[in-house]
Design a protein around this motif. Structure first.
Motif, short mmCIF file in Angstrom:
data_model
loop_
_atom_site.label_atom_id
_atom_site.label_comp_id
_atom_site.label_asym_id
_atom_site.label_seq_id
_atom_site.Cartn_x
_atom_site.Cartn_y
_atom_site.Cartn_z
N LEU A 273 0.82 -1.21 0.00
CA LEU A 273 0.00 0.00 0.00
C LEU A 273 0.85 1.26 0.00
CD1 LEU A 273 -2.87 1.17 0.12
CD2 LEU A 273 -2.73 1.08 2.60
N GLU A 274 1.98 1.23 0.75
CA GLU A 274 2.82 2.43 0.84
C GLU A 274 3.53 2.75 -0.47
OE1 GLU A 274 5.48 -0.99 2.22
OE2 GLU A 274 3.38 -0.44 2.23
N MET A 275 3.55 1.79 -1.42
CA MET A 275 4.18 2.02 -2.71
C MET A 275 3.23 2.72 -3.70
SD MET A 275 7.06 0.34 -2.16
CE MET A 275 7.64 -0.95 -1.04
N GLU A 276 1.96 2.78 -3.34
CA GLU A 276 0.96 3.33 -4.26
C GLU A 276 0.20 4.45 -3.56
OE1 GLU A 276 -0.65 0.20 -7.11
OE2 GLU A 276 -0.46 -0.93 -5.25
N PRO A 277 0.71 5.69 -3.64
CA PRO A 277 0.12 6.81 -2.90
C PRO A 277 -1.37 7.01 -3.14
CG PRO A 277 2.25 7.43 -3.79
CD PRO A 277 1.93 6.09 -4.35
N TRP A 278 -1.83 6.85 -4.40
CA TRP A 278 -3.25 7.09 -4.67
C TRP A 278 -4.13 6.07 -3.97
CZ3 TRP A 278 -3.92 11.73 -5.69
CH2 TRP A 278 -3.14 12.44 -6.60
N GLN A 279 -3.67 4.83 -3.90
CA GLN A 279 -4.43 3.80 -3.19
C GLN A 279 -4.45 4.11 -1.68
OE1 GLN A 279 -6.34 1.82 -4.53
NE2 GLN A 279 -5.51 0.78 -6.31
N ILE B 55 23.22 3.28 -13.08
CA ILE B 55 22.87 2.33 -12.02
C ILE B 55 21.35 2.24 -11.93
CG2 ILE B 55 22.97 1.87 -9.53
CD1 ILE B 55 25.64 3.36 -9.49
N SER B 56 20.85 1.02 -12.00
CA SER B 56 19.40 0.83 -11.89
C SER B 56 18.98 0.83 -10.43
CB SER B 56 19.00 -0.50 -12.53
OG SER B 56 19.49 -1.58 -11.75
N GLU B 57 17.71 1.02 -10.22
CA GLU B 57 17.15 0.98 -8.87
C GLU B 57 17.44 -0.37 -8.20
OE1 GLU B 57 12.61 0.59 -7.34
OE2 GLU B 57 13.08 2.40 -8.48
N SER B 58 17.30 -1.45 -8.97
CA SER B 58 17.54 -2.79 -8.42
C SER B 58 18.98 -2.95 -7.97
CB SER B 58 17.19 -3.86 -9.46
OG SER B 58 15.84 -3.78 -9.83
N GLN C 277 12.07 -0.56 5.89
CA GLN C 277 11.09 -1.59 5.55
C GLN C 277 10.52 -1.34 4.16
OE1 GLN C 277 7.18 -1.53 7.50
NE2 GLN C 277 7.46 -3.68 8.01
N TYR C 278 10.24 -0.08 3.87
CA TYR C 278 9.73 0.32 2.55
C TYR C 278 10.73 -0.07 1.46
CZ TYR C 278 8.70 3.64 -1.27
OH TYR C 278 8.45 4.21 -2.49
N LEU C 279 12.00 0.25 1.67
CA LEU C 279 13.02 -0.03 0.66
C LEU C 279 13.24 -1.53 0.47
CD1 LEU C 279 15.60 2.74 1.65
CD2 LEU C 279 14.17 2.69 -0.41
N SER C 280 13.21 -2.28 1.57
CA SER C 280 13.44 -3.73 1.47
C SER C 280 12.30 -4.43 0.74
CB SER C 280 13.62 -4.33 2.87
OG SER C 280 12.41 -4.26 3.61
N ARG C 281 11.11 -3.85 0.78
CA ARG C 281 9.95 -4.44 0.11
C ARG C 281 9.79 -3.95 -1.33
NH1 ARG C 281 5.41 -5.80 3.23
NH2 ARG C 281 4.14 -4.19 2.25
N TYR D 175 22.95 -1.76 -1.44
CA TYR D 175 22.76 -1.21 -0.09
C TYR D 175 22.50 -2.32 0.93
CZ TYR D 175 20.88 1.36 3.85
OH TYR D 175 20.66 1.85 5.11
N PHE D 176 21.60 -3.23 0.59
CA PHE D 176 21.24 -4.28 1.55
C PHE D 176 22.20 -5.47 1.53
CE2 PHE D 176 17.08 -2.14 1.07
CZ PHE D 176 16.81 -1.91 2.41
#
Length: 288
Positions: free
Chosen positions: A73-79, A265-268, A209-213, A274-275
């Motif tokens: 849910l936190e990845m989709e602001p409109w939802q 550098i890609s997001e992935s 937690q947001y970044l790890s998910r 980082y992790f």
């Protein structure tokens, strides 16, 4: 307690308020308030389920509740905005219907119906105040995260929330000093200020937690808008992660000292570096 597989926890502060209502011989008010808070939270739950999310746990506070959602849910602001607004919209719509029935004479006015009308308005309007953890604060945070990113958006939402809470406390103290006591108003904003501080202390955990998910979220998408950002190669990886666009897939173009692009550098790649690395002082140029 559990209800249809949903864990409902009643916060001790809610029980304290309930006990105060009992001492003041206001049990009818307490029962109406408790019932409306529960229904308010179920409005959130129904909207979340309709959007494909599940709720595992709800904690009930004196002025509302907090739900733990599965999914992203936190990845989709409109939802998140839709889910946050479901509770106050229900209360205000219920209040409007009740007012129309009373005004038209379809329902005969009595103490309990007036309580129902008043408390629906209080819960609905009160939860629209743009201060965390109220629903209005969640809407504010979703807008800010969408426009400013996960870290800066949350930090600004907390700062604005504190302004509202402190302003409410000051107004409450002024009203109290004028002899027009409204201790519930003052208690409400002290409660909000305490909850904001709790949100602030948990912010780093929430962001991590947001970044790890986020990688799991990306795997479930077949197509997504792209966001490109140009950054200096000396930027630490631990800072670059906060520049991820919350609603787009991010690519970072890395510059050397002469402003030449030396890699992408890609997001992935950024998140796995980082992790996956013990060295948290890695620079962007180190992971090309």
């Amino acid at each position: 307690m559990k209800f249809w597989g949903l864990t409902i926890k009643v916060n001790p502060l809610f029980l304290l308020v309930f006990f105060l209502f009992f001492l003041l011989d206001m049990m009818a008010e307490a029962l109406v308030a408790f019932g409306l808070v529960i229904i308010h939270e179920f409005a959130h739950l129904i909207m979340a389920y309709s959007a494909g999310y599940k709720v595992g746990r709800i904690e009930i506070f004196p002025f509302g509740g907090m739900a733990e959602y599965s999914g992203f849910l936190e990845m989709e602001p409109w939802q998140e905005i839709r889910v946050a607004l479901a509770g106050p919209v229900f209360n205000l719509f219920f209040a409007l219907l009740l007012y129309l029935f009373l005004y038209s004479g379809l329902l005969k006015t009595n103490h309990y119906l007036l309580l129902l009308l008043q408390y629906n308005l209080l819960i609905g309007i009160g939860n629209l105040i743009p201060a965390l953890p109220l629903d209005g604060g969640r809407v504010l945070r979703a807008f800010l995260v969408r426009s400013r990113g996960i870290k800066r958006g949350n930090e600004l939402a907390i700062k604005i929330s504190k302004y509202f809470a402190i302003s409410g406390i000051l107004v409450g103290i002024i009203v109290l000093s004028l002899g027009k006591a409204n201790l519930w108003f003052l208690f409400f904003f002290f409660f909000i200020y305490g909850m904001i501080n709790k949100e602030e202390k948990q912010l780093l955990y929430y962001i991590l937690q947001y970044l790890s998910r986020r990688e799991d979220f990306n795997r479930g998408l077949k197509i997504r808008e792209l966001s490109g950002q140009v950054v200096d190669g000396s930027l630490p990886v631990k800072e670059a992660i906060y520049y991820l666009n919350p609603v787009k897939y991010s690519l970072f173009y890395i510059l050397d000292l002469n402003s030449n692009i030396i890699g992408i550098i890609s997001e992935s790649r950024l998140l796995s570096s980082y992790f996956g690395q013990k060295d948290k002082e890695l620079l962007m140029k180190d992971i090309i």
